[in-house]
Write a protein that holds these residues in place. Structure first.
Motif, PDB file in Angstrom:
ATOM      1  N   VAL A 351       0.841  -1.199   0.000  1.00 19.98           N
ATOM      2  CA  VAL A 351       0.000   0.000   0.000  1.00 19.98           C
ATOM      3  C   VAL A 351       0.877   1.251   0.000  1.00 19.98           C
ATOM      4  O   VAL A 351       0.676   2.184  -0.784  1.00 19.98           O
ATOM      5  N   LEU A 352       1.865   1.222   0.874  1.00 17.87           N
ATOM      6  CA  LEU A 352       2.767   2.378   0.978  1.00 17.87           C
ATOM      7  C   LEU A 352       3.502   2.608  -0.341  1.00 17.87           C
ATOM      8  O   LEU A 352       3.659   3.757  -0.795  1.00 17.87           O
ATOM      9  N   ALA A 353       3.900   1.496  -0.990  1.00 14.31           N
ATOM     10  CA  ALA A 353       4.657   1.612  -2.246  1.00 14.31           C
ATOM     11  C   ALA A 353       3.820   2.298  -3.313  1.00 14.31           C
ATOM     12  O   ALA A 353       4.296   3.202  -4.003  1.00 14.31           O
TER      13      ALA A 353
ATOM     14  N   PHE B 107      -9.710   1.144   1.180  1.00 12.52           N
ATOM     15  CA  PHE B 107      -9.827   2.607   1.244  1.00 12.52           C
ATOM     16  C   PHE B 107      -8.591   3.303   0.673  1.00 12.52           C
ATOM     17  O   PHE B 107      -8.697   4.309  -0.021  1.00 12.52           O
ATOM     18  N   PHE B 108      -7.409   2.767   0.983  1.00 16.06           N
ATOM     19  CA  PHE B 108      -6.195   3.409   0.468  1.00 16.06           C
ATOM     20  C   PHE B 108      -6.131   3.289  -1.051  1.00 16.06           C
ATOM     21  O   PHE B 108      -5.692   4.217  -1.738  1.00 16.06           O
ATOM     22  N   ALA B 137     -12.595   1.554  -9.164  1.00 18.74           N
ATOM     23  CA  ALA B 137     -13.835   0.764  -9.165  1.00 18.74           C
ATOM     24  C   ALA B 137     -13.671  -0.496  -8.310  1.00 18.74           C
ATOM     25  O   ALA B 137     -14.572  -0.856  -7.538  1.00 18.74           O
ATOM     26  N   ILE B 138     -12.511  -1.135  -8.422  1.00 16.65           N
ATOM     27  CA  ILE B 138     -12.274  -2.347  -7.618  1.00 16.65           C
ATOM     28  C   ILE B 138     -12.197  -1.976  -6.138  1.00 16.65           C
ATOM     29  O   ILE B 138     -12.761  -2.653  -5.278  1.00 16.65           O
ATOM     30  N   GLY B 139     -11.503  -0.884  -5.835  1.00 16.68           N
ATOM     31  CA  GLY B 139     -11.388  -0.439  -4.439  1.00 16.68           C
ATOM     32  C   GLY B 139     -12.748  -0.140  -3.833  1.00 16.68           C
ATOM     33  O   GLY B 139     -13.029  -0.509  -2.687  1.00 16.68           O
ATOM     34  N   VAL B 140     -13.601   0.499  -4.621  1.00 14.69           N
ATOM     35  CA  VAL B 140     -14.951   0.816  -4.141  1.00 14.69           C
ATOM     36  C   VAL B 140     -15.699  -0.476  -3.805  1.00 14.69           C
ATOM     37  O   VAL B 140     -16.344  -0.590  -2.750  1.00 14.69           O
ATOM     38  N   SER B 141     -15.596  -1.465  -4.688  1.00 16.57           N
ATOM     39  CA  SER B 141     -16.304  -2.723  -4.438  1.00 16.57           C
ATOM     40  C   SER B 141     -15.683  -3.494  -3.276  1.00 16.57           C
ATOM     41  O   SER B 141     -16.397  -4.134  -2.496  1.00 16.57           O
TER      42      SER B 141
END
Lengths: 379, 521
Positions: A351-353, B107-108, B137-141
């Motif tokens: 995530v950080l990367a 979320f990130f 879109a994938i993050g939202v799902s």
């Protein structure tokens, strides 16, 4: 690693990392409090858009900070959030208004006018920072609560964590907490000015003004932060020894001495902040202050969290009942959950990367008036 | 006790207010992120700049809505602590994990790539931008996945055990929680319904601009995509909705009985197509609960296991201890009165366990812990005053369910009509009545979407965790006046937010009517 004490320590470290990242990212909030004043409309436009491309990171870090606390130390979540109701509700409100203000402020049909949304951004910058500081202050200066698990068996009154009648208002009235809150507010403003200096190319007058704000706010921050440090080192607290809470004077001073490496990180972090802030304030052509100060802030806040929770220290001391004080040992999730969550946490470097990669891509060139004019999506 | 009830009611009202406003914004975010990504994919594959500009048009609407979902979402997360603190402790060991994973994994991803999506057109390559749109879109799902895993666990608690020493539940099997069939179904149902909602949104906006004879080609293209995404989303929503009903019959039979207004069940239970329930007092006095109804004979039994004679218990049957066996036959289980006794015994044994443990009597503590475990399945019933207290608000659940089903069916007809017209009778896209139908479908889809959530959340009352914890035992120790105050603050903020969002969207759409979207975005 795979025993509960180690996993509790690991998760407290992650909480500390998230808390430290959050305080660094409060430069967004700090920046929001300096949109007006001598800034032209064009300057303001660049400032808002510079911040607007980062606000979600701060917001998400706050959400993840809360989620990680829930997962790893649920008794803190239920005790502090459910008890210091007004403190957390006001923090929430201050962040809620931020979320839509960027998107709405200049859109046609926004009903309330740009100035209204800018006031909300200012309110988020002011109250969000101060109140988060107050909330973190309760980690050192305590809260008015009790925890009685057997209440769960009382159908008429089953709540196990009970807070005093003021429900967090008393934390906002505690001068020690307020000192930390004010220190964080001026730190956020200082970081905001450093971020603008680094990100916006708007001519020498703008940069000079940002450097002056950096120096002025940096000085006020130092005064409040040093005061906070003195108060902290004189502060007593509780340490869990053989399952009992034992009162201890100067507990945080002792923690710094016993865990000397945290003294090192505190000193290094403080020096980096001072270097970043004052070199930036005094120089005419140095733009790297945000990184020096940012890393320094990260180290200092990380240290504060660590000395609040490690070595059996009660990270949420109860001023009403010492035995109810929360430590990372008595408030954590089970071994199974901590272990499971630990596997998930291994994703954090990934995530950080990608955050760093995207940040670098998006900030490759400074924000200018021309760039803003060519942009499709504007705040 | 009265104060506690007031507090519970206001805490529920505040959570419901937040959740319902959140659910106005989130499904549109879910579905529109997919539609935007699809449109951008067409642009990248064809190189046709018109598609790039159409993508930007819908992306702007996505952005306006996205911020509102974020604003209401953070409150939901923190309200678990501020308003449901006992719940947070009782099951935080299990419930907190999906929330944290949601933050770390989803979320990130969303927060990082949405910035590229909005601001990266001139800063990154076309491929990288497209990847960012898809990752958003994938993050939202994925965000929806983990919160629904948590929600499903409340409806069907699995993968945990009660630890009497800590007076809380602890997780024992993460995969049982994450892959809970109720969670998978709920996730798919919510995401697909988001596609349907966004499809209706795109259809409605396209119809509005077509009605104004603006951007005809761009809006026809958008309308086709909206109708297809909506129809596919709705079809899959219906499929997962059926799966959900089958699961509800298994894990929350009382909710199913309330959804159908079925007080007295039996073999070959009918399915109510449309109906009017009598008042609660009249039903309590006896007689037929239905004032009027159109029913499909044997329909409910048929729907649950393709067997027209299968047994489905009604509300009164469930209270009396009748249940539906795995093979669809009637079986006998504990009545609610017996469950209340078991729940009270679990609590009494837990009290004795605490005393024995405090006295250092490990043998007695172990014995009491076994007794707690033996009765823990019905722990929550120990908080109830009467068996009837375990019945959800039937009228609200019944009407919400039927509005959802009927509205969903009507919406499917709208989508199919638009697909047919676009495919075979494109000249009909100039007909004002068709435009009006498309515009009205937006109101319909929101009613259907909200009704669905009401069924899911009201139908499970009084449980915050099925059979283990009623809402009354889950609240925080906060003065009711504080919750009332924050309720009204949130009500004002959310309403102001919604009105402003709607106003901005309308203004933006109307201003787009005056320009060529395909060339000027």
């Amino acid at each position: 690693m795979d025993n509960i004490a180690n996993l509790q320590a690991y998760w407290w470290l992650l909480i500390a990392v998230l808390g430290a990242a959050l305080v660094f990212l409060l430069f967004v909030q700090g920046g929001q409090t300096m949109l007006y004043g001598k800034n032209s409309v064009g300057d303001r436009q660049m400032m808002v858009n510079a911040l607007g491309r980062k606000w979600e990171l701060t917001f998400t870090t706050l959400v993840v900070f809360g989620g990680a606390f829930f997962a790893s130390f649920p008794l803190f979540y239920s005790t502090s959030f459910g008890g210091a109701y007004w403190l957390w509700m006001l923090i929430l409100l201050s962040f809620v208004v931020q979320a839509f203000s960027y998107e709405f402020r200049r859109k046609k049909g926004n009903l309330y006018g740009t100035r209204f949304y800018d006031i909300l951004l200012f309110a988020n910058g002011l109250f969000g920072c101060v109140l988060l500081g107050v909330a973190v202050g309760t980690f050192f200066f305590g809260g008015d609560f009790t925890v009685t698990r057997s209440n769960l068996l009382d159908a008429a009154s089953p709540v196990i964590s009970r807070w005093g009648p003021l429900h967090g208002l008393e934390a906002m009235a505690c001068w020690k907490n307020v000192i930390l809150g004010v220190a964080i507010f001026f730190l956020a403003r200082t970081l905001g000015a450093l971020y603008f200096t680094n990100t916006i190319s708007a001519g020498s007058a703008f940069t000079r003004r940002m450097r002056a704000i950096t120096g002025g706010n940096g000085l006020v921050f130092v005064v409040f932060f040093v005061t906070f440090l003195i108060v902290l080192l004189l502060q007593g607290g509780y340490r869990e020894v053989d399952g009992h809470m034992v009162a201890e004077n100067n507990i945080y001073l002792h923690n710094l001495l016993n865990m000397w490496w945290f003294t090192v990180t505190l000193l290094v972090g403080t020096l980096m902040v001072l270097y970043g802030v004052f070199r930036s304030a005094l120089s005419h052509n140095w733009y790297g202050g945000i990184w020096w100060a940012g890393i320094g802030v990260f180290l200092v806040v990380l240290t504060l969290f660590c000395i609040a929770g490690y070595d059996g220290t009660a990270y949420l001391p109860s001023t009403a009942d010492a035995a109810s004080s929360l430590t990372i040992a008595n408030s954590s999730s089970s071994l199974f959950t901590l272990r499971t969550m630990t596997y998930v946490s291994f994703l954090l470097p990934v995530v950080l990367a990608y955050i760093i990669y995207v940040w670098a891509k998006m900030n490759a060139s400074p924000i200018t008036e021309e760039e803003i004019k060519s942009e499709h999506h504007l705040y | 006790m009265t104060d506690l009830l007031n507090l519970v009611d206001w805490s529920r009202a505040q959570f419901a207010l937040t959740a319902m406003y959140h659910w106005l914004f989130v499904p549109l975010t879910i579905g529109l992120s997919l539609i935007v990504a699809l449109m951008e994919t067409i642009y990248v594959r064809t190189g046709n700049v018109k598609w790039k500009n159409i993508t930007k048009f819908w992306m702007t609407l996505f952005g306006i809505n996205f911020a509102c979902g974020v604003a209401t979402g953070i409150i939901l997360e923190f309200e678990f602590g501020t308003n449901w603190s006992n719940y947070s402790w009782f099951v935080g060991d299990i419930f907190g994990a999906p929330l944290a994973i949601e933050g770390i994994v989803a979320f990130f991803m969303e927060a990082t790539f949405v910035a590229v999506m909005f601001f990266g057109w001139n800063k990154v390559s076309r491929g990288f931008h497209l990847a960012s749109s898809w990752l958003t879109a994938i993050g939202v799902s994925l965000s929806a996945l983990w919160i629904l895993v948590a929600n499903a666990w409340m409806q069907s608690p699995v993968g945990m055990t009660f630890d009497p020493a800590q007076m809380r539940n602890v997780m024992t099997d993460f995969w049982a929680v994450a892959l809970n069939p109720v969670a998978i179904n709920k996730f798919l149902h919510a995401v697909f319904s988001g596609w349907a909602l966004a499809g209706a949104f795109v259809v409605a906006v396209s119809c509005w601009l077509l009605w104004r004879r603006s951007n005809i080609e761009a809006m026809r293209r958008s309308l086709a995509i909206g109708a297809w995404v909506g129809a596919i989303g709705l079809l899959l929503t219906m499929w997962t909705g059926h799966g959900s009903a089958v699961q509800v019959a298994r894990v929350q039979p009382m909710k199913l009985a309330a959804m159908e207004g079925l007080y007295n069940g039996g073999n070959g239970a009918p399915l109510v197509g449309v109906g009017i329930l009598r008042s609660s007092d009249e039903i309590a006095a006896g007689g037929d609960p239905m004032l009027w109804s159109v029913e499909i004979p044997h329909g409910l039994s048929l729907m649950l296991d393709m067997n027209t004679t299968g047994y489905v218990p009604g509300i009164n049957d469930i209270i009396a201890g009748k249940a539906r066996g795995a093979d669809g036959t009637e079986i006998t289980t504990e009545s609610y009165a017996e469950r209340m006794v078991a729940g009270a015994e679990a609590k009494a044994y837990l009290a004795r366990y605490n005393t024995a443990r405090a006295n250092g009597d490990s043998t007695a503590a172990a014995a009491y812990a076994d007794s707690v475990a033996a009765n823990f399945r019905y722990f929550g019933y120990g908080y109830l005053d009467s068996p009837e207290a375990a019945v959800p608000p039937v009228h609200l659940t019944f009407y919400s369910f039927h509005i959802m089903v009927a509205g969903g069916a009507l919406l499917m007809l709208v989508f199919l009509a638009f697909i047919l017209v676009y495919w075979r009778r494109r000249q009909m896209l100039e007909k004002p009545w068709l435009h009006i139908a498309g515009i009205l479908s937006l109101a319909l889809v929101y009613i259907v979407s909200q009704a669905g959530w009401i069924v899911a959340e009201v139908g499970r009352q009084p449980w915050v965790i099925q059979d283990l914890m009623p809402t009354g035992a889950a609240v925080s120790d906060v003065p009711v006046s504080s919750v009332q105050t924050t309720f009204w603050i949130f009500a004002v903020i959310f309403t102001g937010l919604l009105v402003a969002e709607a106003s901005i969207m309308v203004k933006f759409i109307n201003s787009s009517a005056k320009k060529n979207i395909e060339t000027q975005n």
